[in-house]
Design a protein around this motif. Structure first.
Motif, PDB file in Angstrom:
ATOM      1  N   CYS A 100     -11.781   5.927  -7.630  1.00 35.64           N
ATOM      2  CA  CYS A 100     -11.038   6.932  -6.879  1.00 35.64           C
ATOM      3  C   CYS A 100     -10.194   6.251  -5.819  1.00 35.64           C
ATOM      4  O   CYS A 100     -10.349   5.053  -5.542  1.00 35.64           O
ATOM      5  CB  CYS A 100     -11.980   7.961  -6.237  1.00 35.64           C
ATOM      6  N   LEU A 101      -9.295   7.009  -5.242  1.00 35.54           N
ATOM      7  CA  LEU A 101      -8.498   6.572  -4.098  1.00 35.54           C
ATOM      8  C   LEU A 101      -8.967   7.357  -2.881  1.00 35.54           C
ATOM      9  O   LEU A 101      -9.088   8.585  -2.933  1.00 35.54           O
ATOM     10  CB  LEU A 101      -7.014   6.831  -4.352  1.00 35.54           C
ATOM     11  N   ILE A 102      -9.250   6.666  -1.802  1.00 32.57           N
ATOM     12  CA  ILE A 102      -9.703   7.285  -0.566  1.00 32.57           C
ATOM     13  C   ILE A 102      -8.533   7.303   0.407  1.00 32.57           C
ATOM     14  O   ILE A 102      -7.889   6.273   0.634  1.00 32.57           O
ATOM     15  CB  ILE A 102     -10.897   6.519   0.021  1.00 32.57           C
ATOM     16  N   LYS A 125       2.051   0.489  10.374  1.00 32.98           N
ATOM     17  CA  LYS A 125       2.960   0.521  11.518  1.00 32.98           C
ATOM     18  C   LYS A 125       3.647   1.863  11.666  1.00 32.98           C
ATOM     19  O   LYS A 125       3.973   2.287  12.770  1.00 32.98           O
ATOM     20  CB  LYS A 125       3.997  -0.601  11.392  1.00 32.98           C
ATOM     21  N   ASP A 126       3.871   2.555  10.538  1.00 35.12           N
ATOM     22  CA  ASP A 126       4.519   3.856  10.605  1.00 35.12           C
ATOM     23  C   ASP A 126       3.509   5.000  10.751  1.00 35.12           C
ATOM     24  O   ASP A 126       3.886   6.172  10.761  1.00 35.12           O
ATOM     25  CB  ASP A 126       5.408   4.094   9.384  1.00 35.12           C
ATOM     26  N   ASN A 127       2.224   4.663  10.858  1.00 34.00           N
ATOM     27  CA  ASN A 127       1.138   5.632  11.058  1.00 34.00           C
ATOM     28  C   ASN A 127       0.950   6.597   9.894  1.00 34.00           C
ATOM     29  O   ASN A 127       0.249   7.609  10.036  1.00 34.00           O
ATOM     30  CB  ASN A 127       1.360   6.437  12.352  1.00 34.00           C
ATOM     31  N   LYS A 128       1.524   6.296   8.748  1.00 39.20           N
ATOM     32  CA  LYS A 128       1.362   7.165   7.589  1.00 39.20           C
ATOM     33  C   LYS A 128      -0.015   6.967   6.949  1.00 39.20           C
ATOM     34  O   LYS A 128      -0.630   5.906   7.091  1.00 39.20           O
ATOM     35  CB  LYS A 128       2.452   6.877   6.555  1.00 39.20           C
ATOM     36  N   PRO A 129      -0.504   7.970   6.219  1.00 38.84           N
ATOM     37  CA  PRO A 129      -1.758   7.783   5.474  1.00 38.84           C
ATOM     38  C   PRO A 129      -1.577   6.787   4.344  1.00 38.84           C
ATOM     39  O   PRO A 129      -0.463   6.613   3.831  1.00 38.84           O
ATOM     40  CB  PRO A 129      -2.059   9.185   4.940  1.00 38.84           C
ATOM     41  N   PHE A 130      -2.677   6.131   3.961  1.00 38.04           N
ATOM     42  CA  PHE A 130      -2.627   5.158   2.867  1.00 38.04           C
ATOM     43  C   PHE A 130      -3.926   5.213   2.089  1.00 38.04           C
ATOM     44  O   PHE A 130      -4.860   5.931   2.443  1.00 38.04           O
ATOM     45  CB  PHE A 130      -2.337   3.753   3.387  1.00 38.04           C
ATOM     46  N   TYR A 131      -3.973   4.437   1.012  1.00 38.77           N
ATOM     47  CA  TYR A 131      -5.118   4.455   0.100  1.00 38.77           C
ATOM     48  C   TYR A 131      -6.068   3.285   0.358  1.00 38.77           C
ATOM     49  O   TYR A 131      -5.633   2.148   0.587  1.00 38.77           O
ATOM     50  CB  TYR A 131      -4.656   4.319  -1.347  1.00 38.77           C
ATOM     51  N   LEU A 132      -7.359   3.565   0.236  1.00 40.13           N
ATOM     52  CA  LEU A 132      -8.375   2.539   0.043  1.00 40.13           C
ATOM     53  C   LEU A 132      -8.945   2.720  -1.356  1.00 40.13           C
ATOM     54  O   LEU A 132      -9.097   3.852  -1.836  1.00 40.13           O
ATOM     55  CB  LEU A 132      -9.513   2.675   1.061  1.00 40.13           C
ATOM     56  N   SER A 172      -1.506  -0.057  -2.181  1.00 39.35           N
ATOM     57  CA  SER A 172      -0.230   0.565  -1.856  1.00 39.35           C
ATOM     58  C   SER A 172      -0.047   1.836  -2.673  1.00 39.35           C
ATOM     59  O   SER A 172      -0.668   2.012  -3.722  1.00 39.35           O
ATOM     60  CB  SER A 172       0.924  -0.406  -2.134  1.00 39.35           C
ATOM     61  N   LYS A 173       0.816   2.713  -2.180  1.00 41.57           N
ATOM     62  CA  LYS A 173       1.057   3.977  -2.887  1.00 41.57           C
ATOM     63  C   LYS A 173       1.562   3.725  -4.310  1.00 41.57           C
ATOM     64  O   LYS A 173       1.189   4.443  -5.244  1.00 41.57           O
ATOM     65  CB  LYS A 173       2.064   4.817  -2.098  1.00 41.57           C
ATOM     66  N   THR A 174       2.376   2.703  -4.483  1.00 45.77           N
ATOM     67  CA  THR A 174       2.935   2.419  -5.809  1.00 45.77           C
ATOM     68  C   THR A 174       1.885   1.912  -6.781  1.00 45.77           C
ATOM     69  O   THR A 174       2.047   2.026  -7.999  1.00 45.77           O
ATOM     70  CB  THR A 174       4.075   1.390  -5.708  1.00 45.77           C
ATOM     71  N   ASP A 175       0.788   1.346  -6.270  1.00 44.50           N
ATOM     72  CA  ASP A 175      -0.254   0.807  -7.144  1.00 44.50           C
ATOM     73  C   ASP A 175      -1.435   1.760  -7.313  1.00 44.50           C
ATOM     74  O   ASP A 175      -2.400   1.436  -8.011  1.00 44.50           O
ATOM     75  CB  ASP A 175      -0.769  -0.533  -6.605  1.00 44.50           C
ATOM     76  N   ASN A 194      -2.999  -7.871  -4.480  1.00 49.70           N
ATOM     77  CA  ASN A 194      -1.879  -8.424  -3.723  1.00 49.70           C
ATOM     78  C   ASN A 194      -0.984  -7.363  -3.105  1.00 49.70           C
ATOM     79  O   ASN A 194       0.002  -7.683  -2.443  1.00 49.70           O
ATOM     80  CB  ASN A 194      -1.022  -9.326  -4.625  1.00 49.70           C
ATOM     81  N   SER A 195      -1.299  -6.085  -3.330  1.00 41.90           N
ATOM     82  CA  SER A 195      -0.412  -5.020  -2.867  1.00 41.90           C
ATOM     83  C   SER A 195      -0.373  -4.921  -1.347  1.00 41.90           C
ATOM     84  O   SER A 195       0.516  -4.285  -0.788  1.00 41.90           O
ATOM     85  CB  SER A 195      -0.822  -3.676  -3.472  1.00 41.90           C
ATOM     86  N   LEU A 196      -1.354  -5.553  -0.669  1.00 44.27           N
ATOM     87  CA  LEU A 196      -1.332  -5.561   0.785  1.00 44.27           C
ATOM     88  C   LEU A 196      -0.035  -6.155   1.312  1.00 44.27           C
ATOM     89  O   LEU A 196       0.446  -5.789   2.385  1.00 44.27           O
ATOM     90  CB  LEU A 196      -2.527  -6.358   1.311  1.00 44.27           C
ATOM     91  N   LYS A 197       0.574  -7.067   0.562  1.00 41.14           N
ATOM     92  CA  LYS A 197       1.799  -7.729   1.007  1.00 41.14           C
ATOM     93  C   LYS A 197       2.943  -6.743   1.197  1.00 41.14           C
ATOM     94  O   LYS A 197       3.899  -7.021   1.911  1.00 41.14           O
ATOM     95  CB  LYS A 197       2.190  -8.817   0.003  1.00 41.14           C
TER      96      LYS A 197
END
Length: 230
Positions: A100-102, A125-132, A172-175, A194-197
């Motif tokens: 799942c994506l958290i 940096k933009d304070n947007k939500p992201f995935y774990l 990342s959202k794209t991954d 590597n998507s952290l980059k």
């Protein structure tokens, strides 16, 4: 161990950012501190239901588990699941079949310095939500449980996080779609790691009073979050 997360985004912001609606929108509320040692819920997107955001109890339990959350967590703390070395067969099966994506806006890290523990909040940096990256299970009563998938700590984070040698696997959202694909190829797995980059993070020192039991929302907003919680 990663045991404190944050999600201060509004529901509309999350749905807009990822283009996916909440299944039960009336149950959502921003949470500056999500404490894994309590029975707290996380917003997740599961492999088998990619087009809706659901809720899951943080702390993975086996599929079909019938007892209470606290019973299992007292025996086996499953807030985190290591990406490369699952603890046992049922956890490995969840990592293989029940990913799942958290959704979060940040997570807390801790640094030992000058004889004291110093907490930090890691956000975009933009304070947007992201995935774990996460794994989940379906309990006997139909509720979901989940765990954060961890990996070795990143260079960008390690200087603010020396109490533990693990960090959440950030996607990342794209991954995100790759993590939720039924079969992950080695190439896709490498891309995910590597998507952290692709992401730019901000690190904020956290006043210790943020973790006080009687902390008011006003103090949380004033001391830590330069963006509105309303």
């Amino acid at each position: 161990m990663i045991y404190k997360l944050s999600n201060v985004a509004e529901l509309e912001e999350i749905e807009y950012e990822f283009g996916i609606p909440y299944k039960y929108p009336n149950l959502y509320a921003p949470q500056p501190i999500i404490n894994g040692f309590r029975e707290e819920n996380l917003s997740i997107i599961t492999l088998d239901k990619k087009h809706e955001i659901q809720y899951a109890i943080w702390g993975l339990m086996p599929n079909g588990f019938k007892d209470e959350w606290i019973v299992f967590q007292n025996l086996s703390n499953t807030l985190n699941v290591p990406k490369d070395n699952p603890n046992n067969d049922w956890v490995a099966e969840s990592l293989e079949n029940d990913r799942c994506l958290i959704i979060v806006t940040g997570f807390y890290t801790f640094l030992f310095e000058d004889g004291h523990i110093k907490p930090f909040l890691i956000t975009l940096k933009d304070n947007k939500p992201f995935y774990l990256a996460g794994v989940y299970s379906v309990l006997e009563d139909g509720f979901l449980s989940c765990a954060v998938v961890t990996t070795g700590t990143y260079n960008e984070i390690s200087k603010f996080h020396d109490i533990s040698d693990v960090a959440p696997l950030i996607i990342s959202k794209t991954d995100g779609e790759k993590w939720l694909s039924p079969d992950i190829s080695e190439e896709n797995a490498e891309q995910i790691v590597n998507s952290l980059k692709e992401l730019e993070f901000s690190v904020r020192p956290v006043p210790k009073k943020l973790f006080e039991k009687n902390l008011t929302p006003e103090l949380v907003e004033m001391d830590l979050f330069p963006f509105s919680l309303n």
